[in-house]
Write a protein that holds these residues in place. Structure first.
Motif, PDB file in Angstrom:
ATOM      1  N   LYS A   1      67.920  52.101  21.544  1.00 23.36           N
ATOM      2  CA  LYS A   1      68.430  50.871  22.173  1.00 23.36           C
ATOM      3  C   LYS A   1      69.923  50.986  22.475  1.00 23.36           C
ATOM      4  CE  LYS A   1      64.799  48.146  22.321  1.00 23.36           C
ATOM      5  NZ  LYS A   1      64.301  47.585  23.582  1.00 23.36           N
ATOM      6  N   ILE A   2      70.673  51.465  21.510  1.00 24.18           N
ATOM      7  CA  ILE A   2      72.129  51.553  21.710  1.00 24.18           C
ATOM      8  C   ILE A   2      72.452  52.620  22.756  1.00 24.18           C
ATOM      9  CG2 ILE A   2      74.299  52.189  20.606  1.00 24.18           C
ATOM     10  CD1 ILE A   2      73.390  50.728  18.136  1.00 24.18           C
ATOM     11  N   ALA A   3      71.710  53.724  22.747  1.00 26.75           N
ATOM     12  CA  ALA A   3      71.914  54.748  23.772  1.00 26.75           C
ATOM     13  C   ALA A   3      71.667  54.170  25.156  1.00 26.75           C
ATOM     14  CB  ALA A   3      71.001  55.943  23.516  1.00 26.75           C
ATOM     15  N   ASP A   4      70.650  53.312  25.249  1.00 23.55           N
ATOM     16  CA  ASP A   4      70.359  52.675  26.531  1.00 23.55           C
ATOM     17  C   ASP A   4      71.498  51.756  26.951  1.00 23.55           C
ATOM     18  OD1 ASP A   4      68.530  51.863  28.737  1.00 23.55           O
ATOM     19  OD2 ASP A   4      68.655  49.928  27.707  1.00 23.55           O
ATOM     20  N   VAL A   5      72.023  50.989  25.971  1.00 24.77           N
ATOM     21  CA  VAL A   5      73.164  50.111  26.263  1.00 24.77           C
ATOM     22  C   VAL A   5      74.363  50.942  26.722  1.00 24.77           C
ATOM     23  CG1 VAL A   5      74.860  48.537  25.273  1.00 24.77           C
ATOM     24  CG2 VAL A   5      72.429  48.280  24.734  1.00 24.77           C
ATOM     25  N   ARG A   6      74.636  52.040  25.994  1.00 28.73           N
ATOM     26  CA  ARG A   6      75.764  52.911  26.355  1.00 28.73           C
ATOM     27  C   ARG A   6      75.591  53.463  27.763  1.00 28.73           C
ATOM     28  NH1 ARG A   6      75.954  57.657  22.555  1.00 28.73           N
ATOM     29  NH2 ARG A   6      77.681  58.242  23.920  1.00 28.73           N
ATOM     30  N   ALA A   7      74.401  53.943  28.073  1.00 27.74           N
ATOM     31  CA  ALA A   7      74.152  54.549  29.377  1.00 27.74           C
ATOM     32  C   ALA A   7      74.325  53.534  30.502  1.00 27.74           C
ATOM     33  CB  ALA A   7      72.747  55.147  29.414  1.00 27.74           C
ATOM     34  N   ARG A   8      73.706  52.343  30.311  1.00 27.90           N
ATOM     35  CA  ARG A   8      73.809  51.331  31.366  1.00 27.90           C
ATOM     36  C   ARG A   8      75.241  50.842  31.543  1.00 27.90           C
ATOM     37  NH1 ARG A   8      70.376  46.686  30.090  1.00 27.90           N
ATOM     38  NH2 ARG A   8      70.173  47.461  27.961  1.00 27.90           N
ATOM     39  N   LEU A   9      75.930  50.666  30.432  1.00 29.16           N
ATOM     40  CA  LEU A   9      77.322  50.215  30.497  1.00 29.16           C
ATOM     41  C   LEU A   9      78.201  51.278  31.150  1.00 29.16           C
ATOM     42  CD1 LEU A   9      79.308  47.993  29.711  1.00 29.16           C
ATOM     43  CD2 LEU A   9      79.636  49.155  27.518  1.00 29.16           C
ATOM     44  N   SER A  10      77.998  52.542  30.757  1.00 26.12           N
ATOM     45  CA  SER A  10      78.810  53.631  31.321  1.00 26.12           C
ATOM     46  C   SER A  10      78.594  53.768  32.814  1.00 26.12           C
ATOM     47  CB  SER A  10      78.467  54.948  30.615  1.00 26.12           C
ATOM     48  OG  SER A  10      79.175  56.021  31.191  1.00 26.12           O
ATOM     49  N   VAL A  11      77.334  53.762  33.234  1.00 27.36           N
ATOM     50  CA  VAL A  11      77.026  53.901  34.661  1.00 27.36           C
ATOM     51  C   VAL A  11      77.601  52.742  35.455  1.00 27.36           C
ATOM     52  CG1 VAL A  11      75.173  53.889  36.372  1.00 27.36           C
ATOM     53  CG2 VAL A  11      74.990  55.332  34.335  1.00 27.36           C
ATOM     54  N   ALA A  12      77.412  51.536  34.930  1.00 26.99           N
ATOM     55  CA  ALA A  12      77.906  50.353  35.651  1.00 26.99           C
ATOM     56  C   ALA A  12      79.415  50.382  35.800  1.00 26.99           C
ATOM     57  CB  ALA A  12      77.463  49.086  34.913  1.00 26.99           C
TER      58      ALA A  12
END
Length: 571
Positions: free
Chosen positions: A500-511
């Motif tokens: 879950k946190i990896a997903d948050v990190r990825a989406r936040l980083s990309v955005a």
């Protein structure tokens, strides 16, 4: 006045007396001179320089032209009257010749011109403008004032057009004797050699005595000195020699213009070099700015990642502490587990991320402003350089439009860049950037764009992980209360939280990366666009000048080839 000069007298065509080989040389010479004319027009050459070239092109169709020049009262009109053996020209002690006057002698056209020091300025301009059309220049100076300053200056112009010059020292009858004549002749020869680079043919004459000898007083013929001059014209300037001079003189005009405009082209290219250097420096700065921003952005994004990684670490500790047999009753209270997860794991992560993103925004806005300042400073220095430059120091009337356009471009572009700096609103820029970042993150999190804050979005994403974890815990307790089940579920919970946190990190980083890289790209694009008019002018001028330089070099080679053909034809 000029039109009357060019059309004065009947124009006799040269084509009728040319051999086929000579006609071919004339055609090639005309082609080269017309190509040169086109190149000079594209360069922006002045009418003053184009007119002699156009006259030289016309000259290829005319009979041999001998032009008599010199100061007024040097005896030019008397000299022509003596040459003709009859009074064709008016003589006097004041500037009597007001325009170029043609005289036909056999297949030679002879013209008398106004004095080079005529009181009426237009007279001197006529003389200067007609010389490039001449096949041979007879330069008449007076024995009582040989080689005056105005004659020196005028002879320099003749030299620049590559004309063959024969010097006539008139009025030698006023000299005391041979010694005085030798002194005057030596003085004229030395000065002519210094100015022309070669010693011209020099004929001391008395036009007055020659005219009298031809009109009833033959005993004066020997003393007049005219026999040697006329012999030179008859023998040295025979039809073959006249043809060589006829074809060589336009080549001299063309060569002189090529030399002049090659130098002018190189001067302009040299002037543009500082513009190229400035534009290359600006481009280098912008490319460096983009690289530096990308590199520093990675570092600043790492601080955002660190907040999430720290949250993940706290989550591991939370599961190790919570998911054990001694806290079975707590695990049955889902709300308590979720509240504890949010307090201990999520904690202030949303606020920390908000802070890091705001710092990222402030950094980008300040870096953008500083880069605008650097560009403005460069352009301001360029404008100051133009203002401080003394225009008259090498900037002639023909070059001034080119330099004026350079100055105008720098003034316009520099003023536009300065306006951006003067009106730069950090608060507005930061607010717009923050809105963009928030909307980008909201879109990436599949939430309503702009409906909630960045911190709230992170809380929602993290709390989703908490809900999933408590669901896992509750299911595990209901299924089996045992020492073997709980460790397995704890491992599963950690893995799911990491996902879950990896997903948050990825989406936040990309955005955030997409948003900020777009902002950096738009910023540098605006900076490049601000100098684009100046850049387009400089690069277009540079391309045109390099093309002109190359074309002139080719035309110089073509002229040299034709000159060799002319020499071979006359040999």
């Amino acid at each position: 006045m000029w039109a009357s000069v060019c059309t004065a007298g009947p124009r006799m065509s040269l084509q009728g007396i040319l051999k086929p080989a000579e006609q071919e040389v004339v055609r090639e010479e005309r082609r080269i001179l017309n190509d040169l004319r086109a190149s000079l027009i594209r360069f922006g050459a002045s009418t003053e320089n184009l007119s002699p070239l156009e006259q030289s092109i016309l000259q290829l169709d005319e009979l041999f032209l001998l032009v008599v020049v010199g100061e007024f009262n040097a005896g030019k009109s008397a000299f022509i009257n003596a040459l003709a053996g009859k009074k064709l020209m008016e003589e006097g002690v004041t500037p009597t010749t007001a325009q170029v006057t043609p005289v036909r002698l056999d297949d030679i056209n002879i013209v008398d011109t106004p004095g080079t020091n005529a009181v009426i300025r237009e007279h001197e301009q006529i003389t200067s403008g007609f010389v490039p059309r001449a096949d041979l220049v007879l330069f008449v100076t007076s024995a009582d004032r040989p080689f005056t300053e105005t004659e020196r200056a005028f002879l320099e112009q003749i030299r620049d057009w590559g004309k063959k010059v024969v010097v006539v020292i008139n009025k030698v009858d006023i000299l005391a004797g041979e010694k005085e004549l030798d002194e005057v002749r030596s003085y004229v020869a030395d000065n002519a050699r210094r100015l022309l680079g070669v010693t011209p043919e020099i004929f001391p004459v008395s036009a007055k005595a020659a005219f009298r000898a031809k009109t009833g007083e033959p005993q004066l013929w020997s003393a007049s000195g005219f026999e040697a001059l006329e012999g030179y014209i008859r023998t040295t300037l025979d039809s073959s020699a006249r043809m060589r001079l006829k074809l060589q003189n336009p080549l001299g005009v063309g060569s002189a213009l090529i030399d002049r405009y090659v130098a002018a082209t190189r001067d302009r290219l040299s002037a543009l070099q500082s513009d190229f250097t400035l534009l290359d420096d600006v481009e280098s700065q912008l490319a460096g700015f983009e690289r530096d921003m990308a590199r520093e952005f990675d570092g600043r994004m790492a601080t955002v990642d660190n907040v999430l990684l720290e949250m993940e670490r706290r989550g591991h500790d939370f599961f190790d502490d919570t998911m054990r047999i001694g806290r079975v009753m707590d695990l049955l209270n889902r709300s308590r587990v979720q509240e504890g997860f949010e307090r201990q794991v999520v904690a202030d992560a949303p606020q920390q991320i908000e802070k890091r993103v705001n710092e990222l925004i402030d950094w980008l806005v300040d870096a953008d402003f500083r880069q605008w300042q650097r560009i403005t400073r460069h352009l301001s220095e360029r404008r100051r350089e133009f203002r401080d430059r003394i225009v008259s120091s090498g900037e002639d009337d023909e070059s001034r439009p080119f330099h004026d356009e350079r100055r105008r471009m720098v003034e316009t572009v520099g003023g536009a860049a300065q306006t951006v700096v003067d009106t730069f609103d950090r608060r507005r820029e930061a607010s717009e950037l923050a809105d963009g970042a928030r909307n980008a993150v909201a879109a990436a999190a599949a939430a309503g764009a702009g409906a909630v804050g960045l911190g709230t979005l992170i809380t929602i994403a993290a709390s989703t992980a908490a809900a999933d974890v408590t669901g896992i815990l509750l299911a595990s307790v209901i299924a089996a209360l045992g020492f073997f089940i709980i460790p397995a579920k704890r491992k599963q919970a950690k893995a799911q939280m990491r996902e879950k946190i990896a997903d948050v990190r990825a989406r936040l980083s990309v955005a955030l990366r997409t948003q900020f890289e777009g902002e950096i790209g738009r910023s540098t694009a605006r900076m490049r666009e601000s100098v684009a008019p100046y850049s387009r002018f400089v690069r277009a001028e540079g391309e045109k000048l390099r093309e002109t330089e190359s074309r002139l070099a080719q035309l110089r080679t073509d002229l040299a080839n034709v000159r060799r053909q002319v020499d071979a034809m006359a040999a």
